[in-house]
Design an enzyme around this catalytic site. Sequence first.
Site, PDB file in Angstrom:
ATOM      1  N   ASN A   9       0.868  -1.177   0.000  1.00 24.75           N
ATOM      2  CA  ASN A   9       0.000   0.000   0.000  1.00 24.75           C
ATOM      3  C   ASN A   9       0.907   1.230   0.000  1.00 24.75           C
ATOM      4  O   ASN A   9       1.515   1.548   1.021  1.00 24.75           O
ATOM      5  CB  ASN A   9      -0.903  -0.031   1.247  1.00 24.75           C
ATOM      6  CG  ASN A   9      -1.777   1.209   1.347  1.00 24.75           C
ATOM      7  OD1 ASN A   9      -1.829   2.021   0.424  1.00 24.75           O
ATOM      8  ND2 ASN A   9      -2.462   1.343   2.467  1.00 24.75           N
ATOM      9  N   LYS A  11       0.107   4.283  -0.300  1.00 23.99           N
ATOM     10  CA  LYS A  11      -0.513   5.476   0.308  1.00 23.99           C
ATOM     11  C   LYS A  11      -0.251   6.708  -0.568  1.00 23.99           C
ATOM     12  O   LYS A  11      -0.245   6.587  -1.797  1.00 23.99           O
ATOM     13  CB  LYS A  11      -0.010   5.633   1.744  1.00 23.99           C
ATOM     14  CG  LYS A  11      -0.197   4.329   2.550  1.00 23.99           C
ATOM     15  CD  LYS A  11       0.097   4.439   4.013  1.00 23.99           C
ATOM     16  CE  LYS A  11      -0.126   3.081   4.667  1.00 23.99           C
ATOM     17  NZ  LYS A  11       0.080   3.100   6.117  1.00 23.99           N
ATOM     18  N   HIS A  94      -9.296   1.134   5.152  1.00 24.88           N
ATOM     19  CA  HIS A  94      -8.000   1.368   5.790  1.00 24.88           C
ATOM     20  C   HIS A  94      -8.167   2.297   6.984  1.00 24.88           C
ATOM     21  O   HIS A  94      -8.963   3.237   6.943  1.00 24.88           O
ATOM     22  CB  HIS A  94      -6.999   1.950   4.783  1.00 24.88           C
ATOM     23  CG  HIS A  94      -5.595   1.882   5.307  1.00 24.88           C
ATOM     24  ND1 HIS A  94      -5.120   2.795   6.224  1.00 24.88           N
ATOM     25  CD2 HIS A  94      -4.605   0.998   5.109  1.00 24.88           C
ATOM     26  CE1 HIS A  94      -3.867   2.459   6.542  1.00 24.88           C
ATOM     27  NE2 HIS A  94      -3.536   1.361   5.875  1.00 24.88           N
ATOM     28  N   GLU A  96      -6.513   4.678   7.991  1.00 24.28           N
ATOM     29  CA  GLU A  96      -6.304   6.109   7.696  1.00 24.28           C
ATOM     30  C   GLU A  96      -7.556   6.712   7.063  1.00 24.28           C
ATOM     31  O   GLU A  96      -7.859   7.890   7.290  1.00 24.28           O
ATOM     32  CB  GLU A  96      -5.061   6.274   6.790  1.00 24.28           C
ATOM     33  CG  GLU A  96      -3.788   6.012   7.590  1.00 24.28           C
ATOM     34  CD  GLU A  96      -2.656   5.351   6.814  1.00 24.28           C
ATOM     35  OE1 GLU A  96      -2.660   5.401   5.569  1.00 24.28           O
ATOM     36  OE2 GLU A  96      -1.759   4.783   7.473  1.00 24.28           O
ATOM     37  N   GLU A 166      -5.077  -4.966  10.537  1.00 23.11           N
ATOM     38  CA  GLU A 166      -4.024  -3.980  10.738  1.00 23.11           C
ATOM     39  C   GLU A 166      -4.259  -3.248  12.065  1.00 23.11           C
ATOM     40  O   GLU A 166      -5.024  -2.265  12.103  1.00 23.11           O
ATOM     41  CB  GLU A 166      -4.014  -2.956   9.597  1.00 23.11           C
ATOM     42  CG  GLU A 166      -3.764  -3.552   8.233  1.00 23.11           C
ATOM     43  CD  GLU A 166      -3.202  -2.523   7.247  1.00 23.11           C
ATOM     44  OE1 GLU A 166      -2.098  -2.753   6.746  1.00 23.11           O
ATOM     45  OE2 GLU A 166      -3.848  -1.482   7.021  1.00 23.11           O
ATOM     46  N   GLY A 172       2.912   2.126  10.779  1.00 19.87           N
ATOM     47  CA  GLY A 172       3.873   3.214  10.631  1.00 19.87           C
ATOM     48  C   GLY A 172       4.580   3.586  11.920  1.00 19.87           C
ATOM     49  O   GLY A 172       5.243   4.614  11.994  1.00 19.87           O
ATOM     50  N   SER A 212       3.851  -2.319  10.179  1.00 15.75           N
ATOM     51  CA  SER A 212       5.304  -2.368  10.378  1.00 15.75           C
ATOM     52  C   SER A 212       5.936  -3.712  10.018  1.00 15.75           C
ATOM     53  O   SER A 212       6.873  -4.162  10.682  1.00 15.75           O
ATOM     54  CB  SER A 212       5.667  -1.963  11.811  1.00 15.75           C
ATOM     55  OG  SER A 212       5.271  -0.617  12.050  1.00 15.75           O
TER      56      SER A 212
HETATM   57  P1  13P Z   1       3.347   0.230   7.623  1.00 10.73           P
HETATM   58  O1  13P Z   1       3.851  -1.054   7.013  1.00 10.73           O
HETATM   59  O2  13P Z   1       4.089   1.438   7.127  1.00 10.73           O
HETATM   60  O3  13P Z   1       3.244   0.146   9.103  1.00 10.73           O
HETATM   61  O4  13P Z   1       1.839   0.442   7.079  1.00 10.73           O
HETATM   62  C1  13P Z   1       0.948  -0.607   7.160  1.00 10.73           C
HETATM   63  C2  13P Z   1      -0.268  -0.226   6.417  1.00 10.73           C
HETATM   64  O5  13P Z   1      -0.997   0.678   6.807  1.00 10.73           O
HETATM   65  C3  13P Z   1      -0.564  -0.938   5.171  1.00 10.73           C
HETATM   66  O6  13P Z   1      -1.849  -0.640   4.715  1.00 10.73           O
END
Ligand code: 13P
Length: 249
Positions: A9, A11, A94, A96, A166, A172, A212
């Site tokens: 992803n 983003k 997601h 976010e 997740e 992150g 992560s």
């Molecule tokens: P990270 O791998 O940067 O923690 O992000 C995970 C994520 O949100 C994938 O959709």
Amino acid sequence: MRSKIVAGNWKMNKNLQETESLLAELSAKLPDTGAEVMVAPTFVNLTNAVRCLGASTIQVIAQNMHFADNGAFTGEISAEMLLNIKVDTVIIGHSERRAYFGETDEVLAKKVTAALTKNMRVMFCFGEELEDRKSGNHFNIVESQLRNALFSLDAKAWGNIILAYEPVWAIGTGETASPEQAQEMHAFIRKTIGDVYDVGIANNVSILYGGSVKPANAEEIFSKPDVDGGLIGGASLNADDFVAIIKAI
Ligand code: 13P
């Protein structure tokens, strides 16, 4: 069908040139693991990503979509538009999108239904926040996220669903769920689906872990029996790291 999947992803990262060069590097280095490999560039670069990958087995997927077919929804993208450029899988829910764009379970349920109605595959994301885990409420939260968005679907819709657990506290942050925590939650998710639908459906759904995942921890997380792969953020932006994670599957 339950398959191993490693998805990146991206983003809101990578401009056009960066998208093309990362895809070229990934295609050149892609190991043959038998797993499905997917990348989700930003909307503006989807068309070019599809063209650029040509006959590669890497799948281009979308990060989001609207539930309406078309109309006055400034800034939004429909399932039709994605299918028209040969993108047939979409990430929905997601954290976010939930946290920064106010997407509720109700909206997500509409998006899921809209995508499935068009025969798209849905990669549905969900997961608890840190307070939920600290207070021991994480199983309830996850169960309610699944129930509110997915458990009204009929059984056959599950053939087009991929789940991505997740935990928000691991996204992150550099902090991952331990392989045991991931396995415990994935087993809970599978059991819940088995209880609501049946064991056959539960055993057929791919459940990815995200949060992560890095080359250093991927193998241990992926070795767990109910973890069918990963949804990778930061580490998918670098070809060598992403390839190392794909090899770990
Ligand atoms: P990270 O791998 O940067 O923690 O992000 C995970 C994520 O949100 C994938 O959709």
